[in-house]
Design an enzyme around this catalytic site. Structure first.
Site, PDB file in Angstrom:
ATOM      1  N   ASP A   1     -27.769-127.925 -16.854  1.00 44.43           N
ATOM      2  CA  ASP A   1     -27.652-127.527 -15.446  1.00 44.43           C
ATOM      3  C   ASP A   1     -28.034-128.750 -14.614  1.00 44.43           C
ATOM      4  OD1 ASP A   1     -27.892-126.559 -12.888  1.00 44.43           O
ATOM      5  OD2 ASP A   1     -28.988-124.754 -13.444  1.00 44.43           O
TER       6      ASP A   1
ATOM      7  N   GLU B   1     -53.650-119.885 -18.151  1.00 40.99           N
ATOM      8  CA  GLU B   1     -54.830-119.074 -17.849  1.00 40.99           C
ATOM      9  C   GLU B   1     -55.853-119.101 -18.977  1.00 40.99           C
ATOM     10  OE1 GLU B   1     -51.281-117.223 -15.705  1.00 40.99           O
ATOM     11  OE2 GLU B   1     -51.700-118.105 -17.679  1.00 40.99           O
TER      12      GLU B   1
ATOM     13  N   GLU C   1     -40.877-126.029 -13.463  1.00 39.98           N
ATOM     14  CA  GLU C   1     -39.608-125.355 -13.211  1.00 39.98           C
ATOM     15  C   GLU C   1     -39.836-123.901 -13.590  1.00 39.98           C
ATOM     16  OE1 GLU C   1     -37.048-123.237 -13.559  1.00 39.98           O
ATOM     17  OE2 GLU C   1     -35.839-124.300 -15.033  1.00 39.98           O
TER      18      GLU C   1
ATOM     19  N   GLU D   1     -39.138-112.947 -14.296  1.00 41.69           N
ATOM     20  CA  GLU D   1     -39.943-113.594 -15.338  1.00 41.69           C
ATOM     21  C   GLU D   1     -41.392-113.805 -14.914  1.00 41.69           C
ATOM     22  OE1 GLU D   1     -38.105-117.195 -16.688  1.00 41.69           O
ATOM     23  OE2 GLU D   1     -36.837-116.111 -18.098  1.00 41.69           O
TER      24      GLU D   1
ATOM     25  N   HIS E   1     -27.346-122.405 -13.688  1.00 45.86           N
ATOM     26  CA  HIS E   1     -27.529-121.404 -14.745  1.00 45.86           C
ATOM     27  C   HIS E   1     -28.185-120.133 -14.206  1.00 45.86           C
ATOM     28  CE1 HIS E   1     -31.677-122.911 -14.853  1.00 45.86           C
ATOM     29  NE2 HIS E   1     -31.986-121.859 -15.578  1.00 45.86           N
TER      30      HIS E   1
END
Length: 544
Positions: free
Chosen positions: A222, A300, A315, A324, A485
């Site tokens: 992409d 975390e 990203e 997500e 994408h």
């Protein structure tokens, strides 16, 4: 990043199932070594490999000045203590931390160091090559010339007992390691009830889906996405020179390597997925191991070896931007590690919605089921209006003015603000038979500092004369821009509740809600209400 379990009818060549499972399957083939294959001993302190333990330890002593045997003897370690020492060193090196100047028994006291850091650690499996019977046992006195036969027999018996104890310890530990390896290769036959009772990471499927090559190939190819990061980093090398950078969700390590080549002093590449091992190899192959440290784990759950970083690059974007739910992890890292004047790359994101009319799409993907080779397959349409789709629609399908529904300043937005509701409105700009649905896309902006802002309403629409981008680099997932994408999110309107008609010039307005469901925080629910002069409707869609 992008999701890999969504409806994607216009791109049959991209199979998400293959991204989440096919690649893994291929990687597991022929991995079991032959029975007589010698173990390769990986150095404790670097990537060198040796055929036996002693040559590896000699390498560590001569090249790094680290005498493992002398340290073990000083601490008086038995077999389990030696295992703890090995795993402690492995963990420090894995996390990119230097070894303490002085290692004491307290340093390795935690029983978590009994668990192998490397599942198939050949060093631990080969500890029987070391002389472990002089560990923390009481020192054996020298045998005097006049020692009696009875005393000598007792001494021999004691030594035999100690050797048997060490061998037993090693056998027990080897068994534990073998059981771990069996679980890794999928040979563990534990009772299903017991396994179901174990606590599992509810997002494990998400990390596993990013372990295969296909999804990373799709993202790297992409060029809109990858070129934007490369261009911003390379065109602003002064921002990165001698800076400490963290890359969250590093994947193959491409962004980390961009930052290293731009002059970063140190880059910490973090990823929970097993792809981190390939990223580590990529970094090594490109000669960047001195700058980039790859760390496996959720941001975390890990601790960086530095208290603060200058720049966070990530990203994190998913379908419709927030699918997500990776952005909360970036915000967690921002609040814990980013310096007060530090920079997030990218810095701003906006979400847009517009009505669309696409009779051809409806014919190809909805009406299609009414007559399939002469058979009525309307049953296949069940739920078709409940799931959001990921499509790349032609710009001509947009039949109304886009409406901005979200504006995220990543330096200040709070995690709870990612579930939001927003008013929206649009004016129909062309005569259409019906509004078939709504299209969702997002714009991304890279800024050079916190002082450089992106005002509400700023668009990256290349076809708009009002598109003025006060940013070094930006890109859009709009159908009016080059395809990415991420494509766009398509929300089909259910015609069973009435055809949504609107003449040119009609104003359509309502409210839109983005909210992650509690039972699956990686998914995304989108609800929209709309009002025209003829009707008032509400509908909900799911991304999962």
């Amino acid at each position: 990043m992008a999701g890999n379990k969504l409806i994607n009818n216009r791109d049959p060549d991209f199979s998400d199932d293959s991204a989440s499972s096919g690649g893994d399957e291929a990687e597991w083939l022929d991995v079991e070594p032959e029975e007589d294959e010698p173990l390769a001993i990986v150095s404790l302190l670097d990537d060198s490999v040796f055929p036996d333990v002693m040559s590896m330890l000699t390498h560590c002593k001569e090249k790094h000045g680290f005498d493992f045997l002398a340290l073990r003897q000083r601490l008086g370690l038995d077999f389990y203590g030696t295992v703890k020492l090995v795993n402690f060193i492995r963990q420090q090196i894995h996390d990119g931390r230097p070894l303490p100047e002085t290692i004491t028994l307290e340093t390795i006291a935690d029983d978590r160091y009994l668990k192998p850091v490397v599942d198939d650690d050949a060093l631990i499996l080969s500890l029987d090559e070391l002389d472990l019977d002089d560990s923390d046992q009481e020192a054996v006195p020298p045998v005097a010339d006049d020692v009696s036969r009875e005393d000598l027999a007792a001494l021999n018996a004691r030594l035999a007992e100690e050797l048997a104890a060490v061998n037993s310890q090693f056998a027990d530990y080897r068994l534990a390691v073998e059981e771990t390896l069996e679980r890794r290769w999928g040979d563990d036959k534990r009772d299903a009830t017991t396994e179901s009772d174990e606590a599992k990471d509810e997002s494990q499927y998400y990390w596993e889906s990013y372990a295969a090559n296909e999804i990373h190939e799709t993202m790297l190819k992409d060029t809109v996405r990858t070129d934007a990061y490369r261009d911003f980093i390379y065109e602003n090398k002064a921002l990165f020179k001698d800076k400490i950078v963290m890359d969250i969700g590093c994947g193959t390590g491409i962004l980390s390597m961009f930052c290293a080549r731009a002059g970063a002093k140190a880059v910490f590449a973090v990823d929970k997925s097993d792809v981190i091992e390939k990223a580590r190899a990529n970094v090594y192959q490109n000669g960047l191991s001195d700058t980039i440290t790859c760390i496996k784990g959720r941001i975390e759950d890990i601790d960086l070896p530095v208290p603060q970083v200058d720049i966070i690059v990530s990203e994190w974007m998913g379908y419709c931007l927030l699918y997500e739910a990776m952005l909360p992890s970036v915000l967690y890292a921002r609040d814990k590690y980013l310096k007060p004047d530090g920079l997030l790359v990218p810095s701003f994101a906006t979400i847009w919605a517009a009505p669309v009319s696409d009779p051809e799409y409806i014919t190809d993907h909805v009406s299609f089921w009414d007559d399939v080779y002469g058979f009525d397959m309307k049953a296949m349409k069940t739920g078709i209006y409940e799931e959001a789709r990921v499509e790349d629609l032609p710009p001509s399908t947009i039949c109304g003015q886009p409406s901005q529904i979200s504006h995220l300043d990543l330096h200040s937005v709070k995690p709870e603000e990612l579930n939001f509701r927003s008013d929206w409105q649009s004016e129909v700009t062309q005569q259409v038979e019906s509004i078939d649905g709504f299209l969702i896309w997002f714009d991304i902006f890279f800024t050079r500092s916190r002082q450089e802002t992106i005002p509400w309403g700023t668009s990256v629409d290349p076809s708009s004369p009002d598109s003025k981008i006060p940013s070094a680099v930006a890109f859009t997932t709009s159908p009016r821009g080059p395809v990415t994408h991420w494509k766009q999110g398509l929300l089909l309107v259910d015609p069973s509740k009435g055809i949504l008609t609107a003449e040119k010039g009609t104003r359509v307005s309502g409210e839109i809600i983005f909210e992650a469901p509690e039972e699956n925080p990686r998914a995304l629910g989108i609800s929209m209400s709309w009002t025209t002069k003829d009707s008032e409707r509400r509908q909900t869609w799911k991304l999962q």
